[in-house]
Design an enzyme around this catalytic site. Structure first.
Site, PDB file in Angstrom:
ATOM      1  N   ARG A 198       5.182  10.805  -2.811  1.00  0.00           N
ATOM      2  CA  ARG A 198       4.901  10.575  -1.338  1.00  0.00           C
ATOM      3  C   ARG A 198       6.462  10.630  -0.431  1.00  0.00           C
ATOM      4  O   ARG A 198       7.097  10.138  -0.742  1.00  0.00           O
ATOM      5  CB  ARG A 198       4.623   9.039  -1.237  1.00  0.00           C
ATOM      6  CG  ARG A 198       4.274   8.290   0.183  1.00  0.00           C
ATOM      7  CD  ARG A 198       4.332   6.938   0.027  1.00  0.00           C
ATOM      8  NE  ARG A 198       4.184   6.371   1.323  1.00  0.00           N
ATOM      9  CZ  ARG A 198       4.439   5.337   2.045  1.00  0.00           C
ATOM     10  NH1 ARG A 198       4.755   4.358   0.891  1.00  0.00           N
ATOM     11  NH2 ARG A 198       4.114   4.979   3.080  1.00  0.00           N
ATOM     12  N   ASN A 237       8.087  -5.629  -0.881  1.00  0.00           N
ATOM     13  CA  ASN A 237       7.999  -4.519   0.081  1.00  0.00           C
ATOM     14  C   ASN A 237       6.476  -4.604   0.690  1.00  0.00           C
ATOM     15  O   ASN A 237       5.457  -3.976  -0.342  1.00  0.00           O
ATOM     16  CB  ASN A 237       8.279  -3.292  -0.812  1.00  0.00           C
ATOM     17  CG  ASN A 237       8.618  -2.118   0.406  1.00  0.00           C
ATOM     18  OD1 ASN A 237       7.862  -2.355   1.388  1.00  0.00           O
ATOM     19  ND2 ASN A 237       9.230  -1.079  -0.014  1.00  0.00           N
ATOM     20  N   PRO A 253       0.698  -1.077  -0.112  1.00  0.00           N
ATOM     21  CA  PRO A 253      -0.140   0.118  -0.094  1.00  0.00           C
ATOM     22  C   PRO A 253       0.515   1.460  -0.096  1.00  0.00           C
ATOM     23  O   PRO A 253       1.866   1.464   0.759  1.00  0.00           O
ATOM     24  CB  PRO A 253      -0.707  -0.245   1.390  1.00  0.00           C
ATOM     25  CG  PRO A 253      -0.270  -1.078   2.105  1.00  0.00           C
ATOM     26  CD  PRO A 253       0.461  -2.106   1.122  1.00  0.00           C
ATOM     27  N   ASN A 254       0.282   2.311  -0.514  1.00  0.00           N
ATOM     28  CA  ASN A 254       0.727   3.655  -0.802  1.00  0.00           C
ATOM     29  C   ASN A 254       2.173   3.741  -1.770  1.00  0.00           C
ATOM     30  O   ASN A 254       2.668   4.758  -1.989  1.00  0.00           O
ATOM     31  CB  ASN A 254       1.119   4.081   0.629  1.00  0.00           C
ATOM     32  CG  ASN A 254       0.007   4.304   1.382  1.00  0.00           C
ATOM     33  OD1 ASN A 254      -1.058   4.949   0.972  1.00  0.00           O
ATOM     34  ND2 ASN A 254       0.027   3.642   2.652  1.00  0.00           N
ATOM     35  N   ARG A 256      13.388   3.945  12.732  1.00  0.00           N
ATOM     36  CA  ARG A 256      11.993   4.959  12.625  1.00  0.00           C
ATOM     37  C   ARG A 256      11.323   4.771  13.812  1.00  0.00           C
ATOM     38  O   ARG A 256      11.644   3.917  14.638  1.00  0.00           O
ATOM     39  CB  ARG A 256      11.231   4.637  11.138  1.00  0.00           C
ATOM     40  CG  ARG A 256      12.128   5.074   9.944  1.00  0.00           C
ATOM     41  CD  ARG A 256      11.624   4.647   8.504  1.00  0.00           C
ATOM     42  NE  ARG A 256      10.383   5.928   8.418  1.00  0.00           N
ATOM     43  CZ  ARG A 256       9.307   5.674   7.571  1.00  0.00           C
ATOM     44  NH1 ARG A 256       9.377   4.916   6.859  1.00  0.00           N
ATOM     45  NH2 ARG A 256       8.580   6.765   7.629  1.00  0.00           N
ATOM     46  N   ALA A 296       3.436  -0.980   4.640  1.00  0.00           N
ATOM     47  CA  ALA A 296       2.857  -0.863   6.161  1.00  0.00           C
ATOM     48  C   ALA A 296       2.403  -2.107   6.461  1.00  0.00           C
ATOM     49  O   ALA A 296       2.162  -2.687   7.891  1.00  0.00           O
ATOM     50  CB  ALA A 296       1.485  -0.034   6.303  1.00  0.00           C
ATOM     51  N   GLU A 350      12.266  -9.898   1.751  1.00  0.00           N
ATOM     52  CA  GLU A 350      11.882  -8.469   2.143  1.00  0.00           C
ATOM     53  C   GLU A 350      12.478  -7.326   1.800  1.00  0.00           C
ATOM     54  O   GLU A 350      13.714  -7.274   2.325  1.00  0.00           O
ATOM     55  CB  GLU A 350      11.371  -8.573   3.437  1.00  0.00           C
ATOM     56  CG  GLU A 350      10.558  -7.524   4.108  1.00  0.00           C
ATOM     57  CD  GLU A 350      10.241  -7.169   5.520  1.00  0.00           C
ATOM     58  OE1 GLU A 350      10.891  -8.328   6.235  1.00  0.00           O
ATOM     59  OE2 GLU A 350       9.672  -6.578   6.270  1.00  0.00           O
ATOM     60  N   HIS A 395      12.963  -2.777   1.967  1.00  0.00           N
ATOM     61  CA  HIS A 395      12.248  -1.342   2.411  1.00  0.00           C
ATOM     62  C   HIS A 395      12.970  -0.745   2.097  1.00  0.00           C
ATOM     63  O   HIS A 395      14.329  -0.757   2.177  1.00  0.00           O
ATOM     64  CB  HIS A 395      11.990  -1.309   3.719  1.00  0.00           C
ATOM     65  CG  HIS A 395      10.919  -2.345   4.341  1.00  0.00           C
ATOM     66  ND1 HIS A 395       9.528  -2.230   4.278  1.00  0.00           N
ATOM     67  CD2 HIS A 395      11.243  -3.872   4.983  1.00  0.00           C
ATOM     68  CE1 HIS A 395       9.194  -3.469   4.980  1.00  0.00           C
ATOM     69  NE2 HIS A 395      10.113  -4.383   5.399  1.00  0.00           N
ATOM     70  N   TYR A 428      11.299   8.393   1.059  1.00  0.00           N
ATOM     71  CA  TYR A 428      11.300   7.460  -0.139  1.00  0.00           C
ATOM     72  C   TYR A 428      11.799   7.642  -1.411  1.00  0.00           C
ATOM     73  O   TYR A 428      12.084   6.834  -2.307  1.00  0.00           O
ATOM     74  CB  TYR A 428       9.802   7.169  -0.139  1.00  0.00           C
ATOM     75  CG  TYR A 428       9.105   6.594   1.196  1.00  0.00           C
ATOM     76  CD1 TYR A 428       9.648   5.356   1.687  1.00  0.00           C
ATOM     77  CD2 TYR A 428       8.279   7.156   1.719  1.00  0.00           C
ATOM     78  CE1 TYR A 428       9.108   4.872   2.872  1.00  0.00           C
ATOM     79  CE2 TYR A 428       7.682   6.752   2.914  1.00  0.00           C
ATOM     80  CZ  TYR A 428       8.091   5.631   3.422  1.00  0.00           C
ATOM     81  OH  TYR A 428       7.415   5.166   4.711  1.00  0.00           O
TER      82      TYR A 428
END
Ligand code: DQA
Length: 145
Positions: free
Chosen positions: A17, A73, A9-10, A106, A76, A97, A99, A22
């Site tokens: 964004r 990825n 998502p996103n 964070r 969230a 995985e 990111h 990012y």
């Protein structure tokens, strides 16, 4: 190798964004960059992005006979989707995985990934290079396994 690349998502808003976190590349630019990298030569890619947990799960199911490796990825969903974790375990395809940002540096809620443990590798915090490093780890794992 047939590699399925999934973004959660996103990630469709990459480029606009929070670019300070990012980066300024769009998702399409990022995926094109990955697919045309020297590391990707000779491999087949399918790219998928969804803002919906169930659609990501369906894609993992639908591509299970095609994909020999997955780069994901989960965005969230990384932090709470046991359903995506179970889908990856169910299809038993080596998965890395990735990111863009350093999730361990964070907010507290990002520092836990419920996906990590069932993956053969995890890369976080290298920006777009996280995907390239993820591909390298995945190929090394598939070829030497
Ligand atoms: C992300 C990190 C996640 O915490 C966040 O929810 C994202 C993107 C990353 O690539 O840095 O959407 O997965």
């Amino acid at each position: 190798m047939n590699i399925l690349v999934i973004n959660g998502p996103n990630m469709n808003l990459l480029g606009e964004r929070e670019p300070e976190i990012y980066g300024s590349a769009t998702l399409e630019e990022l995926m094109m960059w990955l697919e045309t990298s020297p590391e990707a030569t000779g491999h087949n890619f399918k790219f998928y992005q969804s803002n919906h947990e169930g659609q990501i799960i369906n894609t993992i199911h639908d591509e299970r006979h095609w994909a020999q490796g997955i780069i994901i990825n989960p965005a969230a969903f990384s932090h709470y989707s046991y359903a995506i974790r179970d889908a990856i375990s169910a299809v038993n395809i080596p998965t890395v995985e990735v990111h863009l940002s350093d999730i361990y540096g964070r907010e507290e809620f990002r520092q836990v990934s419920v996906i990590s443990k069932i993956c053969v590798g995890r890369v976080s915090g290298l920006g777009k290079d996280s995907y390239l490093e993820g591909l390298t780890i995945l190929l090394r794992h598939i070829i030497t396994d």
